[in-house]
Design an enzyme around this catalytic site. Structure first.
Site, PDB file in Angstrom:
ATOM      1  N   LYS A 244      17.568  10.870  11.036  1.00 21.02           N
ATOM      2  CA  LYS A 244      16.288  10.722  10.339  1.00 21.02           C
ATOM      3  C   LYS A 244      15.432  11.945  10.646  1.00 21.02           C
ATOM      4  CE  LYS A 244      12.253   7.732   9.768  1.00 21.02           C
ATOM      5  NZ  LYS A 244      11.294   8.865   9.852  1.00 21.02           N
ATOM      6  N   ARG A 769       0.774  -8.665 -14.592  1.00 22.53           N
ATOM      7  CA  ARG A 769      -0.661  -8.490 -14.747  1.00 22.53           C
ATOM      8  C   ARG A 769      -1.394  -9.506 -13.875  1.00 22.53           C
ATOM      9  NH1 ARG A 769      -1.854  -5.701 -19.772  1.00 22.53           N
ATOM     10  NH2 ARG A 769       0.069  -5.233 -20.904  1.00 22.53           N
TER      11      ARG A 769
END
Length: 830
Positions: A244, A769
């Site tokens: 990483k 929504r």
């Protein structure tokens, strides 16, 4: 070629060449073997773009009012103007005020073009199709002449981008992206001021980057694959383990036009990474899209992330660690296994010089625990574990995992605490992260702040002051002395531990994350999968308790349960046809994306069909043929379903026509209902029965089922004609074009849902929504009583399943033919 004086007579008559520096229009020899095209940005009475094609010794010319758009849905008005001489293609400068076309002219684009069809016949017919090879405008385009209305003095055309690898979603991307001249790198005000073309540093670097002749288009930015945080490395040889890295995520796009280097959020940082563009230009390929991490070339003491920031501030070279390959030589690799992608990437990078700043990210297959332990002992940040057979989806799925050796997080600055120490502008930063749409307080960060860090941060904090706390839960003892700021700055923090209230202890500043937007930052906890994940229709739904709609309190499990109950009705109306999914892995307030192509690793409950696209490529499209497919999509964090107008058994013959009535912001729902009634009546006059559907958004869909006799061309022409008729009959209420400028105070009669490959929201689909509304078909008498298009939620939508659906009661034994379209066009012309 000698040009007839008649061809340029209009051009010459309009100009006083004693006052203007424009070419006089004398006969000119062709300069190239291929016909040229040029686009000149022209700030005259009204700003526009002059689009010109070389043909028979002159430049055929059109004035494009809003400029060319690479979005196929944006059809830009192009007014035919007088033919121009060939040497006008080199003109850049200022036409004196008072002269015809007075104003500033910029060479905005130039290149060569090739017709796709017989150009002479197309010019007579009013349909021109051609391929552009410009610096900015590329690929297939068309000019279509509009029908001339009585009294029209102008010859109006539409400039339209065709579907291909060069299309874009943002209709203003081209004109918004390119502001300077392709010939002199000057901007409009510099041309107007008479500034001489110079060799500015940025222009020189751009030319150097674009000097490589990549033979294929540069891939567009796409969402990067993200990793889930977990506590332990996975076991088994099915996993590849990589180091990483502590830097900036970067997507390198190589192709025609040069190299672009994008941040994780899509920002163009090409100019910030010294030596990287030139290194990528040296790679032997036609085009490529490479995923990786930019890190410091000399970490020295301190954190590697801080060293990278110093490198960028001081203009030092950096390194690019390449760990994935998404596209190469025109081939999309995202559906291939990761192990295969990495092998291809390693081969691509073989042979690069040792001094190259591009490095390949090595991996170890299997032995995850041992790899992590070795990295931790060496002082590394941790590892990224990736499933060897995983595809690249651009989401945060379980195929990529990150195991950190240190506790590191990104946080948003929401305020600061005053300092009593002399010369120190603040004592600590008050930070938080977004959870369920709110900024939650996460603690203080006071360590790791050197003098340069304090001065840099103070310069930003004092310009962002606000009176109220941006946090939803700041403790009173903190708020008592705090100073608040607008929460848009992101920092990287290392910390010792978390309290029971998820507040960090001993936070140490690592650096400012100006590559990430605050909206992207949420607190990451190691994810542990529950063993009691619920099952719907045989599909196991993970993370079922994750909140998807914070305002409605709905979870991922609630969404899956709804689709399980609605699946029979949805399969009847939305199944067995190509479908696109709107996926929201972090809920509706997080990053959402559309997906229409299926691939390896997809749930078996979701099928696929190969479809030939307009570009000529054949791609696998999703098709749901089983009730469990809707639940499987919900398990993939899908919220919305968008469907084609034709079933998969015969894609070329649609079985429905849809008119989407989309109101401008100033209109209310009553206006939309009245418009739906007018569309219903107009269709009824032609013999078509229809049903309305409230969409869960602002508008209404008027849907007419069809007998499958007509092909797309006929149905599209019919829909376009209906929309045009409404707009012409009542131009104060309706508009049939997507142009935002023309839609003010009007309802857009969107007929574009009726083109091959276009989609519309599926009946009974949840919408992403506020409040989790559902698109529901209703009876005409019901529509009159409704107050909004978002009148139904999941609970009320499910209650309607016991009733007959209005869409199925509308007769499907009705059809559209070419003769109907012609009759309608004649009716409108009268």
């Amino acid at each position: 070629m000698v040009v007839s004086a008649d061809r340029l007579a209009d051009y010459v008559a309009r100009r006083d060449f004693s006052r203007t520096a424009e070419p006089r229009g004398a006969a000119a020899k062709r300069r190239f073997d291929r016909p040229m095209f040029v686009v000149q940005k022209h700030d005259a009475t009204r700003l526009h773009y002059d689009f010109r094609l070389e043909w028979e010794g002159v430049l055929l010319s059109w004035a494009v009012t809003r400029g060319p758009s690479a979005a196929p849905s944006a059809k830009r008005l192009a007014v035919r103007t007088e033919d121009h001489p060939i040497d006008y293609g080199d003109f850049e400068g200022t036409i004196p005020k008072g002269e015809y076309g007075g104003g500033t002219v910029m060479l905005w684009d130039q290149g060569w073009w090739a017709p796709q069809e017989d150009f002479e016949k197309g010019l007579e017919k009013g349909t021109l199709k051609f391929i552009l090879h410009g610096e900015r405008m590329k690929g297939g385009w068309a000019l279509v002449r509009m029908r001339r209305k009585k009294g029209d003095k102008r010859e109006n055309w539409l400039l339209i981008k065709e579907h291909d690898a060069f299309e874009e979603e943002d209709e203003d991307a081209l004109t918004g992206r390119y502001k300077s001249s392709v010939a002199t790198a000057r901007e409009m005000d510099e041309i107007a001021d008479g500034k001489r073309p110079g060799s500015r540093k940025k222009a020189a670097r751009r030319k150097e980057r674009e000097s490589r002749d990549f033979s294929l288009p540069r891939p567009r930015f796409r969402k990067v694959q993200l990793a889930k945080l977990t506590n332990t490395a996975p076991e088994g040889d099915d996993w590849l383990h990589e180091t990483k890295f502590d830097g900036y995520r970067c997507l390198a796009a190589l192709g025609k036009g040069g190299v672009k280097l994008y941040t994780r959020s899509g920002l163009d940082w090409t100019d910030r990474y010294l030596d990287l563009p030139e290194a990528f230009q040296a790679l032997d390929c036609d085009n490529a899209l490479i995923d990786g991490e930019v890190i410091s070339s000399d970490p020295g003491k301190g954190s590697p992330f801080s060293a990278l920031q110093r490198d960028l501030e001081q203009g030092r070279p950096v390194l690019f660690i390449a760990f994935d390959l998404l596209e190469l030589n025109g081939e999309n690799l995202t559906t291939k296994p990761l192990a295969e992608r990495k092998a291809t990437l390693e081969q691509l990078l073989t042979g690069r010089p040792k001094s190259s700043p591009i490095r390949y990210s090595e991996h170890v297959r299997g032995n995850g625990a041992k790899v992590f332990d070795a990295v931790r002992k060496a002082g590394g940040e941790g590892i990224i574990s990736k499933a060897a057979d995983s595809k690249y989806t651009g989401a945060r799925g379980g195929a990529w995992l990150k195991i950190k050796a240190k506790r590191r997080q990104e946080f948003i600055i929401g305020g600061w605490s005053p300092s009593k120490a002399r010369g120190r502008p603040f004592a600590s930063l008050l930070v938080g992260s977004r959870e369920n749409g709110e900024l939650r307080y996460s603690g203080r960060v006071g360590g790791g702040l050197g003098e340069d860090d304090l001065n840099m941060l103070w310069g930003k904090l004092k310009t962002r002051a606000r009176n109220t706390s941006p946090f939803s839960d700041a403790p009173s003892e903190v708020a008592r002395s705090a100073r608040w700021v607008t929460p848009d700055l992101v920092i990287e923090v290392e910390y010792a531990e978390l309290t029971d209230q998820d507040v960090i202890r001993h936070g140490v500043f690592q650096g400012l994350r100006d590559d990430k937007e605050a909206s992207m930052v949420k607190f990451e906890k190691p994810e542990t999968e529950g063993v009691d994940a619920p099952d719907f229709l045989g599909v196991r739904v993970s993370s079922a308790d994750r909140v998807v709609f914070p305002d409605a309190g709905c979870t991922k499990g609630d969404v899956a349960a709804y689709y399980a109950k609605a699946s029979e009705r949805m399969l009847d109306l939305a199944g067995k046809r190509p479908v696109s999914l709107l996926r929201c892995p972090d809920g509706r307030k997080g990053d959402c994306f559309f997906q229409k192509h299926a691939g390896k690793g997809f749930p078996s409950e979701i099928g696929s069909i190969d479809i030939r696209e307009s570009s000529g490529k054949t791609e696998p499209y999703m098709v749901i043929t089983r009730k469990a497919g809707f639940v499987a999509a919900a398990q993939m964090s899908a919220i919305e379903f968008h469907i084609w107008g034709s079933p998969a058994d015969n894609l070329e013959k649609p079985d429905r026509i849809v008119f989407d009535l989309d109101p401008d912001e100033g209109l209310n729902f009553r206006d939309v209902k009245n418009a739906a009634g007018e569309v219903r009546d107009l269709l009824a006059d032609i013999g078509l029965k229809s049903a309305p559907m409230v969409t869960g958004g602002k508008g209404v869909h008027v849907i007419a089922p069809l007998r499958r006799t007509a092909e797309w061309e006929t149905v599209t022409a019919f829909a376009r004609t209906i929309a045009a008729f409404l707009a012409e009959r009542d131009p104060n209420r309706y508009v049939a074009t997507m142009s935002k400028a023309k839609r003010k105070g009007k309802i857009f009669v969107d007929w574009l849902r009726n083109e091959r490959g276009s989609t519309a929201i599926a009946p009974y689909s949840i919408r992403a929504r506020k409040g989790a509304p559902v698109a529901v078909p209703v009876r005409w008498e019901e529509l009159v009583e409704l107050d909004s298009s978002s009148s139904f939620d999941m609970a009320t939508a499910l209650k309607r399943l016991a009733e007959d659906c209005p869409l199925t009661s509308a007769s499907s034994n009705q059809s559209i033919s070419a003769s109907v379209v012609r009759d309608l066009e004649r009716m409108i012309s009268r």
